[in-house]
Enzyme design. Structure first.
Site, PDB file in Angstrom:
ATOM      1  CG  ASN A  97      -3.266  17.172  25.099  1.00  0.00           C
ATOM      2  OD1 ASN A  97      -2.209  17.586  25.095  1.00  0.00           O
ATOM      3  ND2 ASN A  97      -4.466  17.828  26.042  1.00  0.00           N
ATOM      4  CG  HIS A 121       1.709  31.099  26.447  1.00  0.00           C
ATOM      5  ND1 HIS A 121       0.449  31.033  26.553  1.00  0.00           N
ATOM      6  CD2 HIS A 121       1.711  32.684  27.278  1.00  0.00           C
ATOM      7  CE1 HIS A 121      -0.498  31.862  27.140  1.00  0.00           C
ATOM      8  NE2 HIS A 121       0.936  32.330  27.613  1.00  0.00           N
ATOM      9  CE1 TYR A 128      -1.910  26.940  29.381  1.00  0.00           C
ATOM     10  CE2 TYR A 128       0.325  25.810  28.502  1.00  0.00           C
ATOM     11  CZ  TYR A 128      -1.281  25.884  28.503  1.00  0.00           C
ATOM     12  OH  TYR A 128      -1.647  24.631  28.373  1.00  0.00           O
ATOM     13  CG  HIS A 172       1.216  18.368  30.237  1.00  0.00           C
ATOM     14  ND1 HIS A 172       0.866  17.443  28.789  1.00  0.00           N
ATOM     15  CD2 HIS A 172      -0.180  18.884  30.157  1.00  0.00           C
ATOM     16  CE1 HIS A 172      -0.895  17.770  28.064  1.00  0.00           C
ATOM     17  NE2 HIS A 172      -0.329  18.946  29.258  1.00  0.00           N
TER      18      HIS A 172
HETATM   19 FE1  HDD Z   1      -2.014  22.881  29.176  1.00  0.00          FE
HETATM   20  C1  HDD Z   1       1.596  22.087  30.071  1.00  0.00           C
HETATM   21  C2  HDD Z   1      -1.696  20.945  26.173  1.00  0.00           C
HETATM   22  C3  HDD Z   1      -5.011  23.071  29.131  1.00  0.00           C
HETATM   23  C4  HDD Z   1      -1.724  25.300  32.119  1.00  0.00           C
HETATM   24  N1  HDD Z   1      -0.638  21.648  28.975  1.00  0.00           N
HETATM   25  C5  HDD Z   1       0.725  21.958  28.764  1.00  0.00           C
HETATM   26  C6  HDD Z   1       1.592  21.326  27.430  1.00  0.00           C
HETATM   27  C7  HDD Z   1       0.581  20.302  27.270  1.00  0.00           C
HETATM   28  C8  HDD Z   1      -0.795  21.097  27.308  1.00  0.00           C
HETATM   29  C9  HDD Z   1       0.694  20.114  25.683  1.00  0.00           C
HETATM   30  C10 HDD Z   1       2.834  21.255  28.304  1.00  0.00           C
HETATM   31  C11 HDD Z   1       4.247  21.974  27.894  1.00  0.00           C
HETATM   32  C12 HDD Z   1       5.175  21.140  27.350  1.00  0.00           C
HETATM   33  O1  HDD Z   1       5.615  20.544  27.081  1.00  0.00           O
HETATM   34  O2  HDD Z   1       6.092  22.274  28.049  1.00  0.00           O
HETATM   35  N2  HDD Z   1      -3.616  22.375  27.983  1.00  0.00           N
HETATM   36  C13 HDD Z   1      -2.869  21.683  27.070  1.00  0.00           C
HETATM   37  C14 HDD Z   1      -4.360  21.423  26.038  1.00  0.00           C
HETATM   38  C15 HDD Z   1      -5.275  22.371  26.499  1.00  0.00           C
HETATM   39  C16 HDD Z   1      -4.642  22.251  27.964  1.00  0.00           C
HETATM   40  C17 HDD Z   1      -4.691  20.567  25.084  1.00  0.00           C
HETATM   41  C18 HDD Z   1      -6.543  22.314  26.763  1.00  0.00           C
HETATM   42  C19 HDD Z   1      -7.306  22.451  25.212  1.00  0.00           C
HETATM   43  N3  HDD Z   1      -3.688  24.031  30.505  1.00  0.00           N
HETATM   44  C20 HDD Z   1      -4.814  23.768  30.267  1.00  0.00           C
HETATM   45  C21 HDD Z   1      -5.618  24.589  31.478  1.00  0.00           C
HETATM   46  C22 HDD Z   1      -5.097  25.567  31.995  1.00  0.00           C
HETATM   47  C23 HDD Z   1      -3.679  24.915  31.473  1.00  0.00           C
HETATM   48  C24 HDD Z   1      -7.141  24.811  30.753  1.00  0.00           C
HETATM   49  C25 HDD Z   1      -4.742  26.278  32.606  1.00  0.00           C
HETATM   50  C26 HDD Z   1      -5.705  27.224  32.409  1.00  0.00           C
HETATM   51  N4  HDD Z   1      -0.423  23.819  30.909  1.00  0.00           N
HETATM   52  C27 HDD Z   1      -1.534  24.498  31.502  1.00  0.00           C
HETATM   53  C28 HDD Z   1      -0.077  24.975  32.448  1.00  0.00           C
HETATM   54  C29 HDD Z   1       1.449  24.070  31.561  1.00  0.00           C
HETATM   55  C30 HDD Z   1       0.851  23.188  30.950  1.00  0.00           C
HETATM   56  C31 HDD Z   1       0.158  24.775  34.442  1.00  0.00           C
HETATM   57  C32 HDD Z   1       2.054  23.489  32.838  1.00  0.00           C
HETATM   58  C33 HDD Z   1       3.462  23.499  32.391  1.00  0.00           C
HETATM   59  C34 HDD Z   1       3.522  24.628  31.244  1.00  0.00           C
HETATM   60  O3  HDD Z   1       1.810  25.351  31.256  1.00  0.00           O
HETATM   61  O4  HDD Z   1       4.591  25.271  31.123  1.00  0.00           O
HETATM   62  O5  HDD Z   1      -0.139  26.341  32.630  1.00  0.00           O
END
Ligand code: HDD
Length: 683
Positions: A150, A341, A364, A76
């Site tokens: 999402n 988060h 997060y 993202h």
């Molecule tokens: Fe995630 C970012 C949505 C599963 C780990 N995620 C991130 C963002 C969105 C989502 C919208 C961007 C937020 C922003 O605008 O800063 N993610 C989802 C959805 C998931 C999902 C809807 C499943 C239902 N994500 C998911 C899993 C993991 C992560 C299973 C790890 C265990 N997601 C992350 C992250 C991010 C992230 C690596 C990258 C940047 C951030 O968190 O802040 O931690």
């Protein structure tokens, strides 16, 4: 503060005002406040001599610049955000939750929303085929609640343990760092083929949902099953939905690809301009709620994040409205530093045991620590709650809060044992006391093992055009794969869903036609098809091709008629400046054939012009043909009609011809509201 800003001001905006700085009209200083006398030339030993170390202004300016970048989000990375407000329509949710922002209709809760693509880097194009993030931060009076969702209601995997694998597979391949911004490559499809829980979500991503027309025209989903908990401590399972007022609409793939070159900022520009124009995008919040005793009433596990709760089985109750009405002042300070988060919850909202959600609760904060340089990211203006926060956490990188006093521990006597935990009545968060028993085990529940029933449900629910697009989506992405075995494995996987899908994909890939397969599931869910969404002309952009000698009264009347209904006509001609009508009036030209493109508009109005030359008409026809090819509405009056007729398309659906503005304009607006005319051809 400008008057405009005041009109959309809320508690969060007032808080942010304390952090804004207005540099215009001020004298330049160093960060230490010393006014500087010169900012173009470094301090040198003689005009042609070496630069001197003592030039503190140069050193500070350069050092700060050298460190301007921070790590982009691991997923993202490309995103765009805006502020707004949320309110509920009534107090009917009191039965289910004690969260006051969901139960008090008098309350307006400030929000910040960030939309994003998943795969691409921060500089990648907006219109790639991908899932879109839809992350909402509610600044409630009881703390921040982040709904990190999402535009697709399900996920690729069932357990967070696999998230690094999924992301490694979908990101550009490590040996050559390609492709940027998309999933059309071997490692992603190898992952899907070998982790078939991804089958269902791959269907959504290959369908029109993967190429939205606008952030404003996407649904949003919290994806996981959460819990709502009421004053009595009773819990219900819940899924969160955002329903866009403008309906759910998509681009076509050819258009999306070309837009990646013509305007890589297409979606962010659309959101930014809509808000600047006062076309504030709106979504209604919908909740699907089921009782705890209904947990096992479904033919899927409600803890499985690869499953939807069909809306026909569990209706979405509309409870409130979100409106985005203010662009950020500084994209880095606000959008880039926003830290979401799923674990940021408020009393009245709790988690379920969905293993994907459980893992997200760890990831997060962890990622923000490296991205934002330490654990104090909650102090950044965009992340700060609007309610007070007090605890004994101290120090660390970039601390800005000055905690006063001697005591930073609990329990204590020196500060009357404060800050002290609040009782439940005082708003203290009490985790829902779910009874949990079990052996420690690394396993997938039997109830999580059906990966295809809902992929079939999705396929059955699509219109014929949506099915065609989905077949093309798979055929394109797999066609870009180099490994024949990966292609074969995916075709084999698709035979579990439908032979009507697997066969044309196999044919396009030159793979042997599957003989057996398909499913006997006939259930469909009309809510899953974009055909059943709402259709509106308002806020749509109309390109208006005008040449010298146009019919001034007529064209001005049409333009006024479009504006009156909330559409945005923009004038295109051969050169900037003004275009002269045969009967006097002039029109200000906003785009030329060089700077504009049919891709940038929802519809085209060929207004004509008597004094156009061959070169002009050739360019107008190119515009018309591409607009037509992408199935968009076309309107034509006067010479414009001849341009359209010469292309042999004047009797096609969605091509509106007219003389009298009073008759032409409403018919054309109606056509614009239709979004696309798929009967013309299948792309
Ligand atoms: Fe995630 C970012 C949505 C599963 C780990 N995620 C991130 C963002 C969105 C989502 C919208 C961007 C937020 C922003 O605008 O800063 N993610 C989802 C959805 C998931 C999902 C809807 C499943 C239902 N994500 C998911 C899993 C993991 C992560 C299973 C790890 C265990 N997601 C992350 C992250 C991010 C992230 C690596 C990258 C940047 C951030 O968190 O802040 O931690």
């Amino acid at each position: 503060m400008s008057n405009d800003r005041k009109s959309t001001s809320n508690r969060k905006d007032e808080q942010l005002e304390n952090y804004r700085t207005y540099d215009q009209g001020k004298k330049m200083t160093t960060n230490q406040g010393q006014k500087v006398s010169e900012d173009e030339f470094s301090l040198k030993a003689g005009e042609r001599g070496p630069t001197l170390m003592e030039d503190f202004h140069f050193r500070e300016k350069m050092t700060h610049f050298d460190h301007e970048r921070i790590p982009e989000r691991i997923v993202h990375a490309r995103g765009y955000g805006a502020y707004g407000d949320f309110h509920v329509y009534d107090d009917s949710m009191k039965e289910f939750t004690k969260a006051d922002f969901l139960t008090d209709p008098q309350k307006t809760t400030p929000v910040f929303v960030r939309f994003s693509t998943v795969q691409g880097s921060k500089g990648s194009p907006d219109t790639v085929r991908d899932v879109r993030g839809f992350a909402t931060k509610f600044y409630t009076d009881e703390g921040n609640f982040d709904l990190v969702g999402n535009n697709i209601p399900i996920f690729f995997i069932q357990d967070a343990m696999k998230f690094p694998d999924l992301v490694h597979a979908v990101k550009p391949e490590p040996h050559n760092e390609m492709p940027q911004g998309g999933s059309a490559h071997d490692t992603f499809w190898d992952f899907v083929a070998n982790n078939q829980e991804a089958a269902h979500m791959s269907m959504w991503a290959m369908s029109d949902r993967g190429i939205p027309r606008s952030f404003r025209m996407m649904e949003g989903f919290g994806v996981h099953t959460f819990r709502l908990v009421n004053e009595r401590g009773e819990a219900h399972f819940v899924k969160f939905h955002w329903k866009p007022k403008l309906g759910v609409h998509s681009l076509v793939w050819d258009e999306a690809q070309k837009l990646s070159g013509k305007d890589i900022d297409f979606h962010r520009r659309d959101l930014y301009e809509a808000i600047e124009n006062g076309d504030y995008p709106e979504w209604e919040l919908g909740l699907q709620i089921i009782r705890e005793d209904q947990e096992f009433d479904f033919d899927f596990d409600i803890l499985d994040p690869t499953k939807v709760w069909p809306e026909e089985d569990v209706p979405v109750q509309i409870v409130g409205k979100l409106m985005l009405n203010r662009n950020v002042d500084n994209v880095f300070a606000e959008t880039e530093q926003a830290a979401f988060h799923p674990g940021h919850v408020v009393s009245g909202i709790d988690f379920s045991n969905d293993p994907l959600l459980q893992g997200r609760l760890f990831s997060y904060t962890d990622t923000q620590i490296s991205r934002l340089g330490g654990p104090n990211f909650h102090e950044l203006p965009v992340n700060r709650p609007v309610c007070p926060f007090h605890n004994n956490q101290r120090d660390a990188m970039h601390r800005t809060t000055i905690n006063t006093g001697q005591v930073s521990y609990h329990k204590n006597s020196l500060a009357d044992n404060t800050p002290e935990p609040a009782s439940e009545e005082e708003g203290g968060y009490v985790h829902y006391q779910e009874k949990v028993e079990g052996h420690k085990i690394r396993a997938r529940s039997e109830s999580f093992k059906d990966h295809f029933s809902q992929a079939v449900l999705f396929w059955n629910s699509l219109s014929d055009v949506e099915k065609e697009h989905t077949i093309s989506g798979y055929s394109f992405e797999l066609g870009k794969c180099e490994n024949r075995s990966v292609q074969q494995q995916i075709v084999d996987m698709l035979t579990n869903i439908s032979l009507d899908l697997a066969r044309p994909v196999a044919e396009n890939l030159g793979i042997e036609m599957p003989q057996e397969g398909g499913s006997n599931i006939t259930k469909s869910s009309p809510a899953l098809s974009q055909k059943n969404t709402s259709f509106k002309a308002e806020t749509r952009k109309v390109g208006v091709i005008v040449g010298d000698g146009f019919n001034g009264k007529e064209v001005n009347d049409v333009i006024a008629g479009l504006r009156k209904e909330g559409l945005h006509p923009e004038i295109i001609s051969s050169a900037l400046g003004t275009c002269k009508a045969a009967d006097g009036p002039e029109l200000e030209v906003q785009h030329t054939f060089l700077t504009a493109d049919s891709l940038l508009f929802d519809a085209l109005y060929c207004a004509g012009g008597q004094n156009t030359d061959e070169a002009f008409r050739k360019k107008a026809k190119d515009f018309i043909n591409e607009t037509f090819f992408h199935c968009k509405p076309i309107g034509a009056t006067h010479e414009g009609k001849a341009w359209v007729e010469e292309q042999g398309i004047d009797t096609a659906p969605g091509v509106i011809k007219g003389e009298e503005p009073d008759a032409f304009t409403p018919g054309f607006i109606e056509a614009v509201a239709c979004h696309r005319f798929w009967d013309r051809q299948v792309i």
